[in-house]
Design an enzyme around this catalytic site. Structure first.
Site, PDB file in Angstrom:
ATOM      1  NE  ARG A 147      -1.980   2.119   3.398  1.00 38.47           N
ATOM      2  CZ  ARG A 147      -2.489   2.585   4.544  1.00 38.47           C
ATOM      3  NH1 ARG A 147      -3.688   2.214   4.946  1.00 38.47           N
ATOM      4  NH2 ARG A 147      -1.786   3.412   5.300  1.00 38.47           N
ATOM      5  CE1 TYR A 159      -4.954   6.804   7.769  1.00 43.64           C
ATOM      6  CE2 TYR A 159      -4.704   6.152   5.476  1.00 43.64           C
ATOM      7  CZ  TYR A 159      -4.891   5.808   6.800  1.00 43.64           C
ATOM      8  OH  TYR A 159      -4.996   4.499   7.152  1.00 43.64           O
ATOM      9  CG  ASP A 211      -6.860   3.884   3.403  1.00 43.77           C
ATOM     10  OD1 ASP A 211      -7.980   4.249   3.013  1.00 43.77           O
ATOM     11  OD2 ASP A 211      -6.599   3.627   4.594  1.00 43.77           O
ATOM     12  CG  HIS A 213      -8.334   7.095   6.345  1.00 37.87           C
ATOM     13  ND1 HIS A 213      -8.584   7.832   7.470  1.00 37.87           N
ATOM     14  CD2 HIS A 213      -8.065   5.844   6.768  1.00 37.87           C
ATOM     15  CE1 HIS A 213      -8.484   7.076   8.547  1.00 37.87           C
ATOM     16  NE2 HIS A 213      -8.172   5.853   8.143  1.00 37.87           N
ATOM     17  CD  GLU A 237      -7.960   0.490   3.025  1.00 33.36           C
ATOM     18  OE1 GLU A 237      -8.161   0.570   4.245  1.00 33.36           O
ATOM     19  OE2 GLU A 237      -6.861   0.161   2.544  1.00 33.36           O
ATOM     20  CD  GLU A 263      -9.778   1.001   7.918  1.00 35.56           C
ATOM     21  OE1 GLU A 263      -9.368   1.836   8.740  1.00 35.56           O
ATOM     22  OE2 GLU A 263      -9.084   0.574   6.993  1.00 35.56           O
ATOM     23  NE  ARG A 284      -8.955  -3.375   3.825  1.00 32.80           N
ATOM     24  CZ  ARG A 284      -8.413  -2.756   4.860  1.00 32.80           C
ATOM     25  NH1 ARG A 284      -8.962  -1.667   5.351  1.00 32.80           N
ATOM     26  NH2 ARG A 284      -7.314  -3.222   5.413  1.00 32.80           N
ATOM     27  CD  GLU A 340      -4.192  -2.645   6.855  1.00 32.98           C
ATOM     28  OE1 GLU A 340      -3.680  -1.508   6.843  1.00 32.98           O
ATOM     29  OE2 GLU A 340      -5.400  -2.853   7.134  1.00 32.98           O
ATOM     30  CD1 TRP A 403      -7.692  12.392  10.192  1.00 36.53           C
ATOM     31  CD2 TRP A 403      -8.132  10.327  10.904  1.00 36.53           C
ATOM     32  NE1 TRP A 403      -6.492  11.727  10.308  1.00 36.53           N
ATOM     33  CE2 TRP A 403      -6.737  10.450  10.743  1.00 36.53           C
ATOM     34  CE3 TRP A 403      -8.629   9.093  11.341  1.00 36.53           C
ATOM     35  CZ2 TRP A 403      -5.837   9.406  11.006  1.00 36.53           C
ATOM     36  CZ3 TRP A 403      -7.754   8.061  11.599  1.00 36.53           C
ATOM     37  CH2 TRP A 403      -6.367   8.226  11.432  1.00 36.53           C
TER      38      TRP A 403
END
Length: 403
Positions: A147, A159, A211, A213, A237, A263, A284, A340, A403
């Site tokens: 990643r 991030y 990612d 985020h 992601e 996630e 995820r 991951e 965030w």
């Protein structure tokens, strides 16, 4: 096999980790991960006040009944705190059952579907060159999938980027939330250059992940997915906040870049529409935050019907206990995609001795009975809890952002 004792162990060998330990009248014990990054003590209170007292005297073999008791039996269902507590109990019970059977957890689940589990690592840098050096370091260590995240010109923080080269990315490192600044236009204009640079240096065989985020709107995410298509990412992601599952249909209409999300999901209801509409390619959800092995295997079974594969969240805000259990699940689940992985600190590795092993970009879970991860309680006691908070995000005009 009756549960006689249950206690919650909180330690901070570099970061806060929460472990549930269940002991039985047969001398066996099982452990589960209850870590919820930045909200650890909320799960501790839920376990100690509402869950642990209800477990004493119960048959540890009754995994499904206990899961239903803790989920269906509670009026206030779901949510990260509740499901992390349930996940820890479930993980510990599966650990106990496999130990009682004298077999590794993957055998109890149905046996291996693969010989080894491919993982991806994190490469970060303050600029593209720094990120490329981190990718090279991962490739030298045998990783087949990486990643990539790097600093964005004109933005003070980004991030996924470590404060200093070579360090781990640890976002929860302040007593109170730090405030970061985000600019979508700068990000969208720059990040495809990172993908291009990785492909130019490392070719097409390396699996490349990124990612977002949750920072973009659906049409912005669609634009990024289309810009990324020449670099054939393994996945993009968390490109938008996932509360609105319908948003992913719009993204899907505009790009063939594979999409991963989940996630922050806690139940099958958080992803049912995404899976059934085939709006995503990888789910995820984690064993800890989504209610344990018993619930995540339901998610995986639904996903298999729609060609969606697993790609479990697995950085260091989950303990080696969750990683060990996840590797057994990954070894068994037929629709596995990738796992991951962020290396834990030496202190954490010592507190949680484990049977799993890394080699050539893959993990094997080991053949110890249970999930193969233990806890050294005496050593854990030397690392007391320290409050830590995740950052918050604001746009350049001061508007609070995702965030």
């Amino acid at each position: 096999m009756r549960i006689t004792h249950a206690r919650v162990i909180v330690c901070c060998p570099g970061r806060n980790l929460v472990t549930l330990k269940l002991e039985t009248d047969q001398g066996l014990y099982g452990i589960g991960d209850a870590t919820l990054n930045g909200r650890e003590q909320a799960v501790v209170a839920y376990l100690e006040e509402h869950v642990v007292p209800a477990l004493i005297g119960r048959d540890a073999h009754g995994i499904e009944d206990i899961w239903q008791f803790l989920y269906r039996g509670a009026y206030w269902r779901r949510g990260p705190v509740t499901m992390s507590a349930i996940g820890a109990v479930d993980m510990a019970l599966w650990d106990l059952k496999a130990k009682a059977a004298g077999m590794p957890l993957y055998q109890l689940l149905g046996g291996k579907s693969r010989d080894r589990v491919m993982v991806y690592g994190h490469a970060t840098g303050h600029d593209i060159d720094g990120c490329l050096e981190e990718v090279a370091r991962h490739v030298e260590q045998g990783y087949r999938a990486v990643r990539v995240q790097c600093g964005i010109p004109g933005m003070a923080t980004t991030y996924g980027v470590a404060k200093r080269a070579g360090e781990r990315y640890e976002p929860a490192d302040a007593d109170l939330p730090a405030e970061h600044v985000w600019d979508t236009a700068k990000y969208l204009n720059f990040v495809p250059k990172l993908f291009e640079a990785v492909r130019e240096r490392f070719g097409d065989e390396l699996h490349l992940l990124h990612d977002v985020h949750h920072r973009l709107t659906p049409i912005e995410a669609a634009r990024l997915g289309k810009l990324a298509e020449p670099y054939h990412l393994f996945w993009l992601e968390d490109c938008v906040p996932a509360e609105n599952q319908e948003a992913f249909r719009l993204i899907r209409q505009h790009t063939t870049t594979p999409l991963a999300v989940g996630e922050v999901f806690n139940s099958i209801h958080d992803c049912r529409e995404l899976i059934e509409s085939q709006s995503i390619d990888y789910i995820r959800a984690t064993l800890t935050h989504a209610g344990g092995i018993s619930h995540v295997r339901r998610i995986a079974a639904l996903a298999e019907l729609y060609h969606v594969r697993t790609g479990f969240h697995g950085p260091t805000d989950l303990s080696p206990v969750c990683l060990g259990a996840a590797l057994h699940f990954d070894s068994w689940v037929p629709n596995f995609g990738i796992q991951e992985y962020m290396p834990h600190s030496e202190e954490t590795e010592a507190v949680f001795p484990h049977a799993y092993r890394f080699a050539d970009g893959h993990f094997t879970p080991g053949d110890a009975p249970g999930h193969g991860v233990d806890i050294d309680e005496d050593l854990a006691a030397k690392y007391p809890y320290k409050r830590a908070s995740l950052p918050v995000n604001r746009l350049e005009d001061g508007t609070l952002w995702h965030w």
